[in-house]
Design an enzyme around this catalytic site. Structure first.
Site, mmCIF file in Angstrom:
data_model
loop_
_atom_site.group_PDB
_atom_site.id
_atom_site.type_symbol
_atom_site.label_atom_id
_atom_site.label_comp_id
_atom_site.label_asym_id
_atom_site.label_seq_id
_atom_site.Cartn_x
_atom_site.Cartn_y
_atom_site.Cartn_z
ATOM 1 N N HIS A 131 -3.285 -48.857 44.705
ATOM 2 C CA HIS A 131 -4.676 -49.123 45.079
ATOM 3 C C HIS A 131 -4.968 -50.611 45.231
ATOM 4 O O HIS A 131 -4.352 -51.440 44.567
ATOM 5 C CB HIS A 131 -5.613 -48.547 44.015
ATOM 6 C CG HIS A 131 -5.659 -47.054 44.005
ATOM 7 N ND1 HIS A 131 -6.603 -46.343 44.696
ATOM 8 C CD2 HIS A 131 -4.868 -46.139 43.396
ATOM 9 C CE1 HIS A 131 -6.400 -45.045 44.509
ATOM 10 N NE2 HIS A 131 -5.355 -44.897 43.713
ATOM 11 N N ARG A 398 -5.439 -35.233 35.250
ATOM 12 C CA ARG A 398 -5.711 -36.617 34.845
ATOM 13 C C ARG A 398 -6.145 -36.643 33.377
ATOM 14 O O ARG A 398 -6.609 -35.629 32.863
ATOM 15 C CB ARG A 398 -6.822 -37.211 35.703
ATOM 16 C CG ARG A 398 -6.609 -37.111 37.211
ATOM 17 C CD ARG A 398 -7.913 -37.510 37.898
ATOM 18 N NE ARG A 398 -7.860 -37.454 39.360
ATOM 19 C CZ ARG A 398 -8.200 -36.384 40.077
ATOM 20 N NH1 ARG A 398 -8.579 -35.272 39.479
ATOM 21 N NH2 ARG A 398 -8.167 -36.431 41.395
ATOM 22 N N SER A 425 -6.146 -42.573 37.545
ATOM 23 C CA SER A 425 -6.174 -43.451 38.700
ATOM 24 C C SER A 425 -6.981 -44.696 38.349
ATOM 25 O O SER A 425 -8.070 -44.567 37.779
ATOM 26 C CB SER A 425 -6.817 -42.737 39.882
ATOM 27 O OG SER A 425 -6.915 -43.604 40.965
#
Lengths: 567, 419
Positions: A131, A398, A425
């Protein structure tokens, strides 16, 4: 938000069913609620984003069935009495990257992973995006680590022989009037995130770069520093390098309990014996809270959130070559991104993931609804997308805290413990940078009780199994001359040779299962999904191990492929 | 670098027949096969029923293949086995193929290519099956490979999804090996496989067939423990509330075959979305001059006899192509046809013995198949019924219709109720 305000909000919503109290620097929620959705909502009401005062969830949820952690079948005493300097719990990207950085030191390091292979949970079940971090707010751990992590990827992937491509990311907008606002947003974000290359591009420019994107896009945010990597490939590479530098990795090894005395972990019980580490590092993903509880240091809660991705045929891979998402200019309540389209390093497309709250930490079932929801959204970015190109799909879970930030700190009550928790994330992007910090913390903590010297034999270089199909004809012929098995193609979709399969079986962390080989070098990852090659791969593994075919497993000890000879 | 007239890719029944025919027509021919032995999928088809049309005999798959392999060797034809085509290129003088095998990497050239690359099986995820990812989900062909080639039992108690022929054959095969087949489930309202297989593989062994049912989920963290079955509506969508859980250790899928044309696509060969094989003329030449297609890569056949036949057509014409030129007109298939092969005719070729294959789109009773040229009916044949699972074959002498470059050939099916 103070305690009174929290309780006011909780009362307004749940009419006294839930209460918050402050204890040991945490906000403890107790009471009883009917559904998990309510429970998550109550905890989210009480939590302050990125705060280090964490919400601890003690609410009794009537819907939740008690689900004990799945433990390995294996029972032995191989590790009994072992006294490592450091015990790392968890063989995901966090645990193995920490192990690799710590292998620079002359230390006895043991990493335990309950699954039959590394990266079997979240680290192997995400989209592999590196990212840019433009959407993260200052003050969070995520923000602190993202640019450092992103910048490290070229070098780390070179050292570890892992394919990585900065393909760029486009956040696409279909309302032209929003452009000035988004421009200001970018300026502001760039300034405090330290990103220099983010820019706005016009719809025409976007069309030139990605001709198959929707006609309606008026402009896009372009983030050239975004990239993609194979997430389980990187995890395995880190782990192999750690092993080459002296780390011991024990698969099929679960932490079951701990003995804590005077704020110190004395021993750790596993299914393979009791271990006596000087320092414990928890990188246990969805089980980080359970580990913290065992260590008498529970000050946060994890609320699992599952996401499903679809993998598309390489033919669809030609439709676009970057990472893209569409942005609605409405207030979004979801915490993780609602998914996107990503062209992988292996030239497939990945579509997803979605985000669904769940109490089931290990349930990675897929659901039709997830695929439908993700496709209907992503077709807005690229109308050409079709469910017909799907070759497979997978779900990952997650491990966020209610504050939606990472926890990277030493134990609050327990001294010889480091938490690497709440990792979600962009945890893959941040892992290289986080590992360096935890390495420093661990060395500092150990130096209080012993001397810690450099490992003179440390090498940062790891070589993966050669990829014959990416070589030119001359190189490939030369490799085959040295080892003719490189000329025997076993997986025709991905063009994997018998020689490469045998190399994977001889790699530093041998996982002689069909999935173990698939994860390492990709036979069975293609459009026939192992239809042609799985019997051949099974046979090669059986021959290599010198066992009957029925002894070869798909993945875990109970995942037999065949049941013995025919009549 | 070795130079050939014709390069055949694939050593199954289509490729073997093609290579033999090309050789007999004077072409210097090479056959390339990725597996260690010739015969293709027939190697694992140990049941009988092969060769009834061609040899008027009931042969097993390996026996059928052996006849062609014997002839292939008798003619001293050249084959490279355990050899993989990694790249194809078109150039001014024809084609070059990059081959990988234990000897290294080698480039060969050919003036014509015959693609006899067969099919692959549709997988669980391509028919929307959800749930976990346990061991024990097999395509029927993979289960057949384990059972018949490796001698290993892939299941003790299974559910079969799809009534395609391989699924039916495997239902019987696994029963004979002592496994319990709980049932064959088919999402369509009619069976997909041949009627004879429904009788000989299911009825004779008391294996139930459930039409308009599908598998929606699988269970099991390690090995498969159960599947969820649901009834489907007329759009083949599961009907909620009809779900039931069946305990078993395997799910075997026979849910369709997909012609393998990834190599063809690298050379921009035009594909027919219906057949998923190349669009081709009666000589089985594709849209790219010099590339021929045959067998299951061209379209999914029901009987191997027709696979061999198409191989022979492709082989003969590839050999002839090495010298000739072409002039093509389309053969259009009407809406009652699922598809027809060939899709084009070459006017420069001898069209006396053109073989037409077609399937009806739906089950039709009391119907007439018609060929019209420029609006005039030139051929008609009555059928008591036509069914999509059963391929029909006709031999037509197109040379008698005075075809010109502007001729329109149309294929249609008329049903009595039309009148």
């Amino acid at each position: 938000m103070n305690l009174n305000q929290i309780n006011k909000k909780l009362n307004a919503r749940f009419h006294g069913a839930v209460r918050a109290k402050l204890s040991g620097g945490c906000i403890i929620l107790s009471g009883e609620l009917p559904t998990w959705q309510d429970t998550v909502e109550a905890c989210q009401l009480a939590a302050t984003k990125y705060s280090s005062t964490h919400v601890v969830n003690d609410i009794v949820c009537r819907e939740v069935k008690s689900l004990p952690m799945r433990t390995p079948k294996l029972q032995d005493s191989a590790l009994d009495g072992r006294k490592p300097d450091i015990l790392i719990i968890g063989g995901g990207i966090s645990g193995v990257s920490i192990a690799r950085e710590l292998s620079k030191w002359k230390l006895d390091i043991l990493l335990v992973e309950k699954e039959a292979d590394l990266a079997l949970q979240a680290s192997g079940r995400n989209d592999g995006e590196v990212h840019p971090g433009i959407d993260l707010s200052k003050g969070s751990k995520k923000h602190y680590y993202i640019r450092k992590g992103n910048a490290m990827f070229d070098e780390i992937c070179r050292e570890l022989d892992v394919p990585f491509r900065r393909v760029g990311q486009y956040v696409c907008f279909n309302k032209g009037f929003a452009k000035p606002l988004v421009y200001l947003y970018c300026l502001y974000r760039k300034k405090h995130s330290g990103i220099s290359d983010t820019k706005l591009i016009s719809g025409t420019e976007l069309k030139r770069i990605e001709p198959n994107f929707a006609e309606e896009f008026k402009f896009a945010i372009s983030n050239p520093s975004s990239g993609c990597v194979c997430p389980y490939g990187l995890t395995i590479a880190y782990a192999e390098n750690a092993v080459q530098n002296g780390v011991e990795i024990a698969l099929n090894t679960a932490v079951l309990d701990m003995e804590v005395e005077n704020g110190e972990i004395k021993s750790v019980k596993t299914n393979r014996g009791v271990v006596y580490p000087k320092l414990v590092i928890s990188a246990a993903g969805v089980f980080a809270e359970d580990i913290a509880k065992m260590a008498n240091d529970r000050f946060f809660s994890i609320h699992p959130r599952r996401g499903t991705n679809s993998i598309l045929d390489k033919k669809a891979g030609a439709y676009m070559h970057s990472i893209a998402s569409v942005k609605d200019l409405t207030v979004s309540k979801t915490h993780s991104k609602g998914g996107g389209i990503l062209h992988t390093v292996h030239n497939n497309l990945l579509i997803g993931p979605d985000a669904v709250e769940t109490y089931e930490k290990e349930n990675t079932e897929t659901h039709k609804e997830s695929i439908e929801a993700v496709f209907s959204k992503q077709k807005r970015t690229m109308p050409k997308l079709s469910e017909r190109d799907i070759i497979t799909y997978f779900t990952g879970v997650r491990a966020p805290t209610f504050e939606e930030d990472f926890i990277i700190e030493s134990g609050r009550k327990t001294k010889n413990l480091i938490h690497c928790a709440g990792i979600q994330s962009p945890g893959l992007t941040t892992a290289p940078a986080v590992a360096l910090d935890i390495e420093k913390m661990a060395v500092q903590m150990l130096r209080r009780v012993q001397t810690v010297e450099k490992n003179p034999n440390f090498s940062p270089i790891r070589h993966g199994v050669p990829v014959l199909k990416d070589m030119n004809d001359k190189q490939r012929a030369e490799m085959i001359r040295k080892n003719p098995d490189y000329g025997v193609i076993v997986c025709r979709c991905e063009e994997i040779s018998k020689g490469e399969i045998l190399d994977a079986l001889r790699s530093p962390i041998c996982v002689p299962t069909v999935d173990g080989i698939k994860k390492r070098i990709r036979p069975g990852m293609g459009r026939c999904q192992g239809g042609f090659c799985s019997p051949l791969v099974t046979q090669i593994i059986a021959d290599f191990l010198g066992v009957p075919l029925s002894e070869v497993k798909k993945s875990s000890a109970d995942s037999a492929i065949t049941f013995g000879r025919t009549k | 670098m070795q130079n050939y007239d014709v390069l055949v890719i694939g050593g199954g029944p289509a490729g073997l027949a093609a290579a033999i025919a090309a050789h007999k027509n004077g072409a210097k021919t090479l056959l390339v096969e990725r597996e260690a032995r010739l015969g293709g999928i027939l190697k694992q088809c140990i049941h009988d029923g092969f060769g009834l049309v061609r040899f008027q005999e009931k042969l097993s798959g390996p026996e059928y293949a052996e006849r062609f392999i014997d002839e292939f060797h008798k003619l001293n034809l050249e084959a490279k086995t355990l050899t993989f085509v990694t790249r194809l290129e078109k150039n001014a003088s024809g084609f070059s193929a990059v081959l990988v095998n234990r000897d290294g990497v080698e480039t060969v050239t050919a003036k014509a290519l015959i693609l006899a690359t067969g099919c692959r099986e549709r997988t669980a995820k391509q028919v929307n099956i959800h749930g976990t990812r346990p061991a024990g989900v097999f395509t029927a062909g993979t289960a057949q490979h384990f059972t018949n080639l490796l001698g290993e039992l892939p299941t003790k108690k299974c559910v079969i999804l799809g009534s395609g022929d391989i699924g039916l054959i495997m239902a019987r095969r696994l029963t004979l090996e002592g496994a319990k087949v709980l049932g064959v489930y088919e999402a369509k309202s009619t069976p997909s496989g041949l009627t004879r297989n429904i009788h000989q593989c299911l009825h004779d062994y008391d294996i139930p067939l459930y039409l308009s049912h599908t598998v929606t989920r699988v269970f099991g963290a390690d090995r498969l423990t159960a599947v969820e079955i649901a009834e489907v509506d007329d759009k083949m969508q599961p009907i909620s509330g009809t779900e039931q859980i069946l305990e078993c250790d395997a799910l075997i899928l026979s849910v369709g075959l997909i012609p393998e044309n990834e190599l063809a696509e690298t050379l921009d060969v035009q594909l027919d979305p219906k057949t998923k094989g190349p669009v081709c003329n009666a000589q089985l030449m594709t849209s790219v001059s010099g590339i021929f297609s045959c067998g299951n890569a061209l379209h999914v056949n029901d009987l191997v006899d027709y696979v061999s036949e198409s191989g022979e057509i492709a082989g003969e014409n590839a050999a002839k192509y090495v010298k000739a030129e072409r002039k093509e007109i389309p053969v259009k298939a009407g809406s009652r046809l699922l598809y027809a092969v060939p899709q084009k005719l070459d006017l420069n070729s001898d069209n006396q013995k053109t073989v037409l294959y077609f399937r009806s789109r739906d089950i039709l009773n009391g119907c007439t198949f018609k060929i019209t040229v420029d609006g005039k009916t030139v051929f008609s044949k009555k059928y008591p019924f036509l069914r999509p699972p059963e391929m029909e074959k006709l031999q037509i002498d197109f040379s008698q219709y005075q075809l010109s470059e502007n001729s329109e050939i149309q294929l249609d099916i008329e049903v009595k109720s039309d009148e």
